[in-house]
Design a protein around this motif. Structure first.
Motif, PDB file in Angstrom:
ATOM      1  N   ARG A 224       3.000   8.787   0.193  1.00 36.97           N
ATOM      2  CA  ARG A 224       2.985   8.113  -0.847  1.00 36.97           C
ATOM      3  C   ARG A 224       2.348   6.574  -1.300  1.00 36.97           C
ATOM      4  O   ARG A 224       2.506   5.988  -0.246  1.00 36.97           O
ATOM      5  CB  ARG A 224       3.923   8.157  -1.488  1.00 36.97           C
ATOM      6  CG  ARG A 224       5.294   9.567  -1.318  1.00 36.97           C
ATOM      7  CD  ARG A 224       5.851   9.383  -2.497  1.00 36.97           C
ATOM      8  NE  ARG A 224       5.770  11.345  -2.730  1.00 36.97           N
ATOM      9  CZ  ARG A 224       6.922  12.195  -4.307  1.00 36.97           C
ATOM     10  NH1 ARG A 224       6.878  11.376  -4.791  1.00 36.97           N
ATOM     11  NH2 ARG A 224       6.700  12.912  -3.779  1.00 36.97           N
ATOM     12  N   PRO A 225       1.728   6.355  -1.997  1.00 40.38           N
ATOM     13  CA  PRO A 225       1.587   7.088  -3.631  1.00 40.38           C
ATOM     14  C   PRO A 225       1.049   7.728  -3.585  1.00 40.38           C
ATOM     15  O   PRO A 225       0.870   8.442  -4.630  1.00 40.38           O
ATOM     16  CB  PRO A 225       1.051   6.180  -4.376  1.00 40.38           C
ATOM     17  CG  PRO A 225       1.201   5.092  -3.492  1.00 40.38           C
ATOM     18  CD  PRO A 225       1.050   4.400  -1.904  1.00 40.38           C
TER      19      PRO A 225
ATOM     20  N   LEU B  27       0.803  -1.667   0.053  1.00 42.65           N
ATOM     21  CA  LEU B  27      -0.080   0.102   0.193  1.00 42.65           C
ATOM     22  C   LEU B  27       0.661   1.335   0.018  1.00 42.65           C
ATOM     23  O   LEU B  27       0.291   1.878  -0.893  1.00 42.65           O
ATOM     24  CB  LEU B  27      -1.362  -0.071   0.729  1.00 42.65           C
ATOM     25  CG  LEU B  27      -2.366   0.947   1.823  1.00 42.65           C
ATOM     26  CD1 LEU B  27      -3.341   0.498  -0.153  1.00 42.65           C
ATOM     27  CD2 LEU B  27      -2.958   0.175   2.873  1.00 42.65           C
ATOM     28  N   ARG B  28       1.961   1.296   0.464  1.00 40.76           N
ATOM     29  CA  ARG B  28       2.750   2.011   0.474  1.00 40.76           C
ATOM     30  C   ARG B  28       3.871   2.047  -0.451  1.00 40.76           C
ATOM     31  O   ARG B  28       4.595   1.200  -0.546  1.00 40.76           O
ATOM     32  CB  ARG B  28       3.178   2.423   2.611  1.00 40.76           C
ATOM     33  CG  ARG B  28       2.545   3.032   3.440  1.00 40.76           C
ATOM     34  CD  ARG B  28       3.360   3.270   4.365  1.00 40.76           C
ATOM     35  NE  ARG B  28       4.178   3.429   4.793  1.00 40.76           N
ATOM     36  CZ  ARG B  28       3.844   5.164   4.695  1.00 40.76           C
ATOM     37  NH1 ARG B  28       3.113   5.219   5.403  1.00 40.76           N
ATOM     38  NH2 ARG B  28       4.725   6.294   5.126  1.00 40.76           N
ATOM     39  N   THR B  29       4.689   3.554  -0.682  1.00 34.53           N
ATOM     40  CA  THR B  29       5.891   3.034  -1.866  1.00 34.53           C
ATOM     41  C   THR B  29       7.145   2.504  -1.004  1.00 34.53           C
ATOM     42  O   THR B  29       7.720   2.337  -1.699  1.00 34.53           O
ATOM     43  CB  THR B  29       5.988   5.042  -2.912  1.00 34.53           C
ATOM     44  OG1 THR B  29       4.903   5.064  -2.729  1.00 34.53           O
ATOM     45  CG2 THR B  29       6.774   4.701  -3.576  1.00 34.53           C
ATOM     46  N   ASP B  30       6.806   3.495  -0.330  1.00 36.16           N
ATOM     47  CA  ASP B  30       8.826   2.400   0.979  1.00 36.16           C
ATOM     48  C   ASP B  30       8.256   0.896   1.875  1.00 36.16           C
ATOM     49  O   ASP B  30       9.262   0.626   0.738  1.00 36.16           O
ATOM     50  CB  ASP B  30       8.910   4.254   1.892  1.00 36.16           C
ATOM     51  CG  ASP B  30       7.273   3.747   2.576  1.00 36.16           C
ATOM     52  OD1 ASP B  30       6.560   3.270   3.113  1.00 36.16           O
ATOM     53  OD2 ASP B  30       7.351   4.881   3.912  1.00 36.16           O
TER      54      ASP B  30
ATOM     55  N   GLU C 293       4.268   7.539 -10.540  1.00 35.77           N
ATOM     56  CA  GLU C 293       5.516   8.108  -9.567  1.00 35.77           C
ATOM     57  C   GLU C 293       5.863   6.568  -8.662  1.00 35.77           C
ATOM     58  O   GLU C 293       7.376   6.571  -8.315  1.00 35.77           O
ATOM     59  CB  GLU C 293       4.898   9.056  -8.779  1.00 35.77           C
ATOM     60  CG  GLU C 293       4.598  10.014  -9.415  1.00 35.77           C
ATOM     61  CD  GLU C 293       6.512  10.831  -9.470  1.00 35.77           C
ATOM     62  OE1 GLU C 293       7.799   9.748  -9.280  1.00 35.77           O
ATOM     63  OE2 GLU C 293       6.747  11.059 -11.219  1.00 35.77           O
ATOM     64  N   HIS C 294       4.340   6.321  -8.302  1.00 40.39           N
ATOM     65  CA  HIS C 294       5.089   4.820  -7.457  1.00 40.39           C
ATOM     66  C   HIS C 294       5.654   3.910  -7.555  1.00 40.39           C
ATOM     67  O   HIS C 294       6.755   3.424  -7.696  1.00 40.39           O
ATOM     68  CB  HIS C 294       3.330   4.286  -7.428  1.00 40.39           C
ATOM     69  CG  HIS C 294       3.408   3.049  -6.386  1.00 40.39           C
ATOM     70  ND1 HIS C 294       3.565   2.814  -4.789  1.00 40.39           N
ATOM     71  CD2 HIS C 294       3.201   1.327  -6.399  1.00 40.39           C
ATOM     72  CE1 HIS C 294       3.657   1.597  -3.945  1.00 40.39           C
ATOM     73  NE2 HIS C 294       3.445   0.694  -5.160  1.00 40.39           N
TER      74      HIS C 294
END
Lengths: 297, 297
Positions: free
Chosen positions: B274-275, A82-85, A119-120
């Motif tokens: 993010r995203p 769920l999160r990019t990081d 971006e992701h």
């Protein structure tokens, strides 16, 4: 033959009720795939319940699979989060451990825009160095990729393929043409959704990302080989024979059905992660009947 | 007045790029709500990005809010998670720490059946002892509750209210009637979706779960008070005045817009996780214009 073409087999990831992966049971499933002739193994796909497993358990599954396959079949590994990081960390883990490629879905809670998904994906590709397959699966992510976004992503270094849900057979040629027009030449276009995969391959799809092949690699390979031999009629005959299973996949989801298959076959007795429940008994009996009818049990 | 009636204000949860909650910034936002007259605070709702925060960070946010509110406003806390066992742990945390109730959404990746959602909710209620509000939010969970399932859940001990997305004004009376017929008498029926909330309250909804009130409690309270005073015309006038903001909520999502508002107002400079990206500059300028026009900045 590049990595993300041909047949990719997606097994379940047996785990206990607390989400701890069972390496022994996973090995039993992987043993059916290694040496079968599948072109890759799709570990920790949606069928592999990646979304429900912690980073540590996903590492455990990959470690088990790397050991069980010993380099004989490339591993494509689900790295979505769920999160990019978090997706970056999962992709870094997969790269560092030795996966051949990552499968990245735009997992969402708040619905995402095209720019956010771009971006992701670009961030995960850049920060991990893991070759990525775009995992287009609106049934679980609720994000819809258009050809424009796939085309933009296909030009990002490290994004190497796309897996789309196979459309209805009458629409697959147009879908393929729209994607081909959007991506660089040679960018592999693959399909999931076993019940429409034969027609997608006949129409020119480069890869089949297959749930059924995660348990029954021969059933998938027979169809793929018929298509490659130019024998569409034989591919369609083999596909039509599988219809009892396809009907169950569509009615109950391929995930719930393959868990029941693995259990009925005595391969492993894992249940899907809750809140997903095992199939009710009546549906399970229908699965047992289909396995007998197809000589798969 | 029972707990889950009236106005519930849903603030954002300021956090850094790694998902660490900023207690100081959260206190600034909560200070606007304590003593404002809102009936509850909806901490860690969808606007509070619960789905993107770890268990430890969700504990940190709740700890901060309990301290900042000091018992003056009940806290309704998002306890949703993809896995049932994780949702149980989050609800146990909330119960143990002192939340008044939990907000439970059927977060999904693999689409869930009614029976799966029922078992998920019953398990979380039973294992945590936390009073639960059913959080029906198909825009993020992709699960649709029908009146039958809400009715079944409303009879589970510990499930005390439902929050539905407010339908189009012409459909809200029928929606309310269908739910009222399905649930026990006195079970509070509340609505979210600020742009349709005034009509939902006028039609007889018991609660408004409000994003705008998370930043501007007075704007929400003025509408609620007009409805309670039987002055639907005044409620509609106040609601119509807010239309520039509602239009932005609908165009860009209330979440992205309130992050921009908090930033423009200098309350906090957090970005969404993010995203999800901050609003592009042109949209941000439109938000600034709306704040000025509404005298809210």
């Amino acid at each position: 033959m590049t990595l993300l073409t041909g047949l990719s087999a997606f097994p379940i990831t047996p785990a206990d009720a607390e989400g701890r992966v069972d390496p022994g049971a996973l090995r039993v499933l992987l043993a059916r795939l290694v040496g079968s002739g599948v072109d890759s193994i799709g570990l920790l796909g949606s069928t592999g319940t990646y979304a429900y497993l912690s980073r540590a358990e996903r590492r455990r599954a990959l470690e088990t699979a790397l050991d069980a396959t010993a380099g004989r079949v490339p591993l494509l590994v689900g790295v979505g989060a769920l999160r990019t990081d978090e997706a970056v960390r999962l992709a870094q883990d997969a790269k560092g451990m030795g996966a051949a490629a990552g499968l990245l879905a735009p997992v969402s809670y708040t619905p995402l825009t095209d720019d956010e998904v771009f971006e992701h994906f670009a961030t995960v590709a850049r920060e991990s160095g893991l070759p990525l397959c775009i995992y287009d699966n609106p049934g679980t992510t609720h994000f819809r990729f258009g050809p424009d976004l796939v085309g933009r992503l296909a030009r990002v270094p490290g994004i190497v393929a796309v897996k789309s849900p196979a459309p209805e057979p009458e629409g697959v040629a147009a879908h393929l043409a729209a994607l081909r027009a959007a991506v660089p030449e040679g960018f592999p276009l693959g399909y999931s959704g076993d019940w429409h995969a034969a027609e997608a391959l006949i129409a020119g799809g480069d890869a089949w990302y297959s749930v059924v092949a995660g348990l029954f690699p021969e059933a998938g390979l027979a169809i793929l080989r018929a298509v490659r031999a130019g024998d569409a009629a034989e591919a369609r005959r083999l596909d039509a024979r599988m219809r009892p299973l396809w009907d169950l996949f569509r009615a109950f989801s391929s995930l719930r059905v393959v868990y029941a298959c693995a259990d009925l076959m005595g391969l492993c007795h894992a249940a899907p992660p809750r809140p997903i429940l095992p199939l009710p008994e009546a549906a399970r009996q229908r699965v047992a009947g289909a396995l007998r009818a197809l000589d798969l049990s």
